[in-house]
Design an enzyme around this catalytic site. Structure first.
Site, PDB file in Angstrom:
ATOM      1  N   TYR A 148       3.169  50.531 -12.272  1.00 52.57           N
ATOM      2  CA  TYR A 148       3.866  50.730 -11.000  1.00 52.57           C
ATOM      3  C   TYR A 148       2.842  51.120  -9.942  1.00 52.57           C
ATOM      4  CZ  TYR A 148       6.916  52.841  -7.468  1.00 52.57           C
ATOM      5  OH  TYR A 148       7.550  53.164  -6.290  1.00 52.57           O
ATOM      6  N   ASP A 243      -5.896  51.331  -9.424  1.00 57.57           N
ATOM      7  CA  ASP A 243      -4.902  52.251  -8.886  1.00 57.57           C
ATOM      8  C   ASP A 243      -5.072  53.583  -9.605  1.00 57.57           C
ATOM      9  OD1 ASP A 243      -2.720  53.763  -8.208  1.00 57.57           O
ATOM     10  OD2 ASP A 243      -1.237  52.203  -8.570  1.00 57.57           O
ATOM     11  N   LYS A 271      -1.570  61.792  -3.976  1.00 52.05           N
ATOM     12  CA  LYS A 271      -1.413  63.124  -3.399  1.00 52.05           C
ATOM     13  C   LYS A 271      -2.288  64.195  -4.020  1.00 52.05           C
ATOM     14  CE  LYS A 271       2.923  63.042  -6.005  1.00 52.05           C
ATOM     15  NZ  LYS A 271       2.784  61.612  -6.316  1.00 52.05           N
TER      16      LYS A 271
END
Length: 438
Positions: A148, A243, A271
């Site tokens: 994802y 990623d 984050k």
């Protein structure tokens, strides 16, 4: 824990939330759809613990889905955010803190020569893909089943009718004409990668991959798989995108690319670089990054990109992550817990497997006791999700908060004490004894 038959505060809050928030949540996995029951509404966190609205404490292995590597409300981070807030919340102008944290990330991750801040991991992956297309002048993106990369249109795509056919949308609202430029392959399958490049190589702009898959539970890559991605991208002139929204500064100081020794062209971050505040980034080779506006013709922008609160929180976090022995200690905590879980599941004669890298770990109720941990999405979906749901609720009732889905990874923090780890293992032993392996 609350045992009354009366509606709990969580139940009442969930009902109230559903009135004006779709499904009662602002991100789908929070709805507990994968495990059933009522979400836990949290009012505060401290160290390794979350506290719900009834002041029940939970040992937390979600960690805001990864960034709370220091634990919740770490004093050094909170002090940095308070000082930043005193100076103002947002300016829409450059600040010196953006430069400082960019310098720090480029120092720690050598493949990142230039970096651009965004507001989220989704923005960073979306932008990296646009950049790969702009740099190469090609359209096709390769991704992998079970990975994802955020909810942008190009990435909400599943495999077509055959492994090497064009993709089809997995979400309403994604145009088929967008999905057709995304090719979805099985994870950990080097031959599928070679076959795809043999067929589509001159059309492939880039490959995006989680170098440790964390969104189908946790699947560790074969090094040959990652090396094949590197080799094929080199051969055909495509851009390799790691990623590292989950893995960056989580599995090692230099991310998964440092752990496995594979160098991507672009890297995306989430984050964790803001110590949990809303932020993301993408960066990589300078010749590629120079295609980003205002230097080049690939447009990307955001008023809150490089928000001063997130930048100063991230810099405070790096003060601690860069201390000697930090990742050795974090990895040892994860190893102790996963080995303890495995031993207790084996003693209970349960089909269970664990895996870990750095501060990430996965737990699978496998199809049989002879099964190893899964290697791809199909093997993950063959695991016993119903047994995981029973395990999840048993652990929750004993004060341990795990991800409410059999398809999510778990995270360790430096705030987890030996007492936390042992309490978790004691709870797991009790729950394992209640599970039906018939």
């Amino acid at each position: 824990m609350t045992t009354t038959n009366q509606p709990t505060t969580n139940q009442l809050l969930f009902k109230q939330a559903k009135a004006h928030i779709p499904g009662g949540v602002n991100s789908p996995v929070r709805a507990f759809a994968g495990v059933g029951g009522t979400p836990v509404f949290v009012k505060r966190g401290a160290g390794s613990k979350l506290y719900d609205t009834e002041d029940n404490a939970y040992i937390d292995y979600v960690g805001s889905w990864g960034p709370m590597i220091l634990g919740h409300a770490h004093p050094h981070i909170i002090d940095a955010v308070k000082r930043a807030a005193d100076d103002g919340l947002s300016f829409g102008t450059p600040t010196p803190f953006e430069t400082t944290i960019a310098d720090k990330i480029c120092e720690l991750v050598p493949s990142v020569e230039m970096i651009r801040m965004t507001n989220s991991g989704t923005e960073s992956t979306m932008s990296a893909i646009r950049l790969a297309r702009g740099f190469t002048g090609r359209d096709v993106i390769v991704k992998f089943e079970g990975c994802y990369h955020g909810h942008s249109d190009s990435l909400l795509v599943k495999a077509g009718s055959g492994m090497l056919d064009i993709g089809v949308p997995t979400s309403l609202g994604v145009p088929a004409d967008v999905a057709k430029y995304t090719l979805t392959l099985p994870y950990n399958d080097p031959q599928a990668v070679r076959d795809a490049f043999a067929k589509w190589g001159d059309k492939i702009a880039g490959v995006i991959v989680e170098p440790v898959a964390g969104n189908m539970n946790m699947v560790v890559p074969q090094r040959e798989f990652l090396q094949t991605l590197r080799d094929c991208c080199d051969q055909y002139g495509a851009v390799l995108i790691f990623d590292e929204v989950m893995t960056g500064f989580r599995v090692a100081l230099g991310g998964a690319q440092a752990h496995f020794g594979i160098t991507p062209d672009l890297t995306t971050f989430g984050k964790i670089i803001g110590a949990g505040l809303p932020v993301g980034a993408f960066g990589g080779r300078a010749d590629i990054m120079r295609y980003i506006a205002p230097l080049g013709g690939v447009y990307q922008a955001g008023t809150l990109s490089g928000n001063p609160l997130a930048m100063r929180a991230g810099l405070a976090m790096f003060d601690l992550l860069c201390q000697d022995g930090f990742y050795d200690t974090l990895t040892e905590k994860t190893r102790y817990l996963t080995q303890g879980l495995q031993a207790r599941a084996d003693a209970a004669n349960l089909p269970f497997a664990t895996t870990y890298v750095g501060g990430m770990f996965g737990m699978f109720f496998t199809p049989s006791q002879d099964s190893d941990f899964p290697q791809n999405f199909n093997e993950v979906t063959a695991c016993n999700a119903a047994m995981f749901a029973d395990f999840f609720h048993g652990m929750l009732a004993r004060g341990v908060y795990l991800a409410p889905s059999a398809f999510e990874t778990a995270f360790m923090s430096m705030a987890h004490s030996q007492a936390d780890l042992d309490a978790t293992l004691d709870a797991a032993e009790q729950v394992f004894a209640t599970l039906d392996n018939a």
